[in-house]
Design a protein around this motif. Structure first.
Motif, PDB file in Angstrom:
ATOM      1  N   GLU A  12       0.840  -1.204   0.000  1.00  0.00           N
ATOM      2  CA  GLU A  12       0.000   0.000   0.000  1.00  0.00           C
ATOM      3  C   GLU A  12       0.877   1.258   0.000  1.00  0.00           C
ATOM      4  O   GLU A  12       0.559   2.243  -0.666  1.00  0.00           O
ATOM      5  N   PHE A  13       1.973   1.211   0.736  1.00  0.00           N
ATOM      6  CA  PHE A  13       2.925   2.323   0.753  1.00  0.00           C
ATOM      7  C   PHE A  13       3.498   2.545  -0.650  1.00  0.00           C
ATOM      8  O   PHE A  13       3.574   3.679  -1.128  1.00  0.00           O
ATOM      9  N   THR A  14       3.874   1.471  -1.326  1.00  0.00           N
ATOM     10  CA  THR A  14       4.432   1.553  -2.680  1.00  0.00           C
ATOM     11  C   THR A  14       3.465   2.229  -3.643  1.00  0.00           C
ATOM     12  O   THR A  14       3.886   2.980  -4.529  1.00  0.00           O
ATOM     13  N   ALA A  15       2.183   1.998  -3.464  1.00  0.00           N
ATOM     14  CA  ALA A  15       1.172   2.605  -4.337  1.00  0.00           C
ATOM     15  C   ALA A  15       1.128   4.130  -4.202  1.00  0.00           C
ATOM     16  O   ALA A  15       0.583   4.814  -5.064  1.00  0.00           O
ATOM     17  N   GLN A 123      16.464  -8.262   0.396  1.00  0.00           N
ATOM     18  CA  GLN A 123      16.328  -8.165   1.852  1.00  0.00           C
ATOM     19  C   GLN A 123      15.096  -7.390   2.291  1.00  0.00           C
ATOM     20  O   GLN A 123      14.778  -7.338   3.467  1.00  0.00           O
ATOM     21  N   GLY A 124      14.440  -6.735   1.358  1.00  0.00           N
ATOM     22  CA  GLY A 124      13.282  -5.900   1.654  1.00  0.00           C
ATOM     23  C   GLY A 124      13.145  -4.858   0.571  1.00  0.00           C
ATOM     24  O   GLY A 124      13.780  -4.955  -0.488  1.00  0.00           O
ATOM     25  N   SER A 125      12.344  -3.850   0.812  1.00  0.00           N
ATOM     26  CA  SER A 125      12.147  -2.784  -0.168  1.00  0.00           C
ATOM     27  C   SER A 125      12.892  -1.534   0.280  1.00  0.00           C
ATOM     28  O   SER A 125      12.853  -1.165   1.456  1.00  0.00           O
ATOM     29  N   GLN A 126      13.561  -0.882  -0.686  1.00  0.00           N
ATOM     30  CA  GLN A 126      14.231   0.387  -0.400  1.00  0.00           C
ATOM     31  C   GLN A 126      13.272   1.523  -0.728  1.00  0.00           C
ATOM     32  O   GLN A 126      12.821   1.647  -1.867  1.00  0.00           O
ATOM     33  N   ALA A 127      12.983   2.339   0.278  1.00  0.00           N
ATOM     34  CA  ALA A 127      12.090   3.479   0.102  1.00  0.00           C
ATOM     35  C   ALA A 127      12.892   4.771   0.175  1.00  0.00           C
ATOM     36  O   ALA A 127      13.688   4.959   1.095  1.00  0.00           O
ATOM     37  N   VAL A 128      12.685   5.629  -0.806  1.00  0.00           N
ATOM     38  CA  VAL A 128      13.316   6.947  -0.812  1.00  0.00           C
ATOM     39  C   VAL A 128      12.231   7.978  -0.512  1.00  0.00           C
ATOM     40  O   VAL A 128      11.217   8.041  -1.219  1.00  0.00           O
ATOM     41  N   VAL A 129      12.454   8.750   0.547  1.00  0.00           N
ATOM     42  CA  VAL A 129      11.525   9.803   0.943  1.00  0.00           C
ATOM     43  C   VAL A 129      12.267  11.132   0.906  1.00  0.00           C
ATOM     44  O   VAL A 129      13.371  11.248   1.433  1.00  0.00           O
ATOM     45  N   ARG A 130      11.655  12.116   0.244  1.00  0.00           N
ATOM     46  CA  ARG A 130      12.228  13.474   0.221  1.00  0.00           C
ATOM     47  C   ARG A 130      11.612  14.259   1.370  1.00  0.00           C
ATOM     48  O   ARG A 130      10.397  14.386   1.477  1.00  0.00           O
ATOM     49  N   VAL A 144      16.877  19.940   3.314  1.00  0.00           N
ATOM     50  CA  VAL A 144      16.200  19.156   2.286  1.00  0.00           C
ATOM     51  C   VAL A 144      17.047  17.901   2.129  1.00  0.00           C
ATOM     52  O   VAL A 144      18.247  17.984   1.887  1.00  0.00           O
ATOM     53  N   ALA A 145      16.418  16.747   2.326  1.00  0.00           N
ATOM     54  CA  ALA A 145      17.173  15.491   2.304  1.00  0.00           C
ATOM     55  C   ALA A 145      16.339  14.375   1.695  1.00  0.00           C
ATOM     56  O   ALA A 145      15.124  14.327   1.870  1.00  0.00           O
ATOM     57  N   GLU A 146      17.013  13.496   0.993  1.00  0.00           N
ATOM     58  CA  GLU A 146      16.393  12.257   0.528  1.00  0.00           C
ATOM     59  C   GLU A 146      16.965  11.131   1.369  1.00  0.00           C
ATOM     60  O   GLU A 146      18.165  10.858   1.318  1.00  0.00           O
ATOM     61  N   THR A 147      16.094  10.516   2.172  1.00  0.00           N
ATOM     62  CA  THR A 147      16.513   9.393   2.985  1.00  0.00           C
ATOM     63  C   THR A 147      16.179   8.086   2.266  1.00  0.00           C
ATOM     64  O   THR A 147      15.220   8.016   1.509  1.00  0.00           O
ATOM     65  N   VAL A 148      16.997   7.088   2.514  1.00  0.00           N
ATOM     66  CA  VAL A 148      16.745   5.754   1.965  1.00  0.00           C
ATOM     67  C   VAL A 148      16.600   4.812   3.156  1.00  0.00           C
ATOM     68  O   VAL A 148      17.476   4.738   4.012  1.00  0.00           O
ATOM     69  N   ALA A 149      15.484   4.092   3.192  1.00  0.00           N
ATOM     70  CA  ALA A 149      15.219   3.138   4.273  1.00  0.00           C
ATOM     71  C   ALA A 149      14.977   1.763   3.685  1.00  0.00           C
ATOM     72  O   ALA A 149      14.381   1.626   2.612  1.00  0.00           O
ATOM     73  N   LEU A 150      15.460   0.756   4.371  1.00  0.00           N
ATOM     74  CA  LEU A 150      15.178  -0.629   4.007  1.00  0.00           C
ATOM     75  C   LEU A 150      13.979  -1.068   4.831  1.00  0.00           C
ATOM     76  O   LEU A 150      14.028  -1.059   6.063  1.00  0.00           O
ATOM     77  N   LEU A 151      12.892  -1.422   4.153  1.00  0.00           N
ATOM     78  CA  LEU A 151      11.655  -1.836   4.806  1.00  0.00           C
ATOM     79  C   LEU A 151      11.558  -3.352   4.723  1.00  0.00           C
ATOM     80  O   LEU A 151      11.533  -3.918   3.630  1.00  0.00           O
ATOM     81  N   VAL A 152      11.527  -4.004   5.877  1.00  0.00           N
ATOM     82  CA  VAL A 152      11.479  -5.456   5.925  1.00  0.00           C
ATOM     83  C   VAL A 152      10.115  -5.880   6.454  1.00  0.00           C
ATOM     84  O   VAL A 152       9.769  -5.572   7.599  1.00  0.00           O
TER      85      VAL A 152
END
Length: 153
Positions: A12-15, A123-130, A144-152
């Protein structure tokens, strides 16, 4: 400010890629926080911790460390969105970070978040949030930053 947006799962987040995730509430940055951050990082530069000298300095007051502002993203983002049915989320990195304007102590900041991408991996999904960290009443953002998180899941 918007209500906390809750996603049922990573799918749902990916959508929501390409959408604004929301804006959080205002949060005051205090001298105590700045001092504790200075102690933790051993960065005691006068612009952060010497109240008298900083008041006479270029910003007219002590300022928060840029990395303190950056490190507040998890706190500021907690009121913007959450994903259910996650085993864990791990900081994976940053794509880009800028600090256009310093945050003076006593200022209020808030975050705006936009979901840039979600990429499935082994290992999971990489999400980039600005993230855009706004300073109340200031013409430019603090960060202003783009973070990358691994969502497991």
């Amino acid at each position: 400010m918007s209500e906390t947006r809750t996603f049922a799962d990573v799918e749902e987040f990916t959508a929501a890629v390409g959408e604004p995730l929301g804006t959080g509430p205002w949060y005051e940055v205090t001298q105590d926080q700045v001092n504790l951050f200075a102690d933790a990082t051993e960065d005691h530069q006068w612009i952060h911790v010497d109240l008298e000298k900083a008041a006479a300095g270029p910003f007219g007051a002590p300022i928060a460390h840029g990395y303190l502002t950056l490190s507040l993203i998890p706190r500021l983002g907690a009121d913007i969105y959450r994903i259910r049915n996650l085993r864990m989320g791990i900081n994976y990195g940053l794509n880009k970070v800028r600090f256009p304007q310093p945050v003076t102590v006593g200022s209020r900041i808030r975050a705006h978040a936009e979901l840039v991408s979600v990429t499935p991996g082994a290992q999971g999904s990489q999400a980039v949030v600005r993230w855009t960290i706004e300073i109340e009443g200031a013409p430019k953002p603090a960060c202003v930053a783009e973070t990358v998180a691994l969502l497991v899941a």
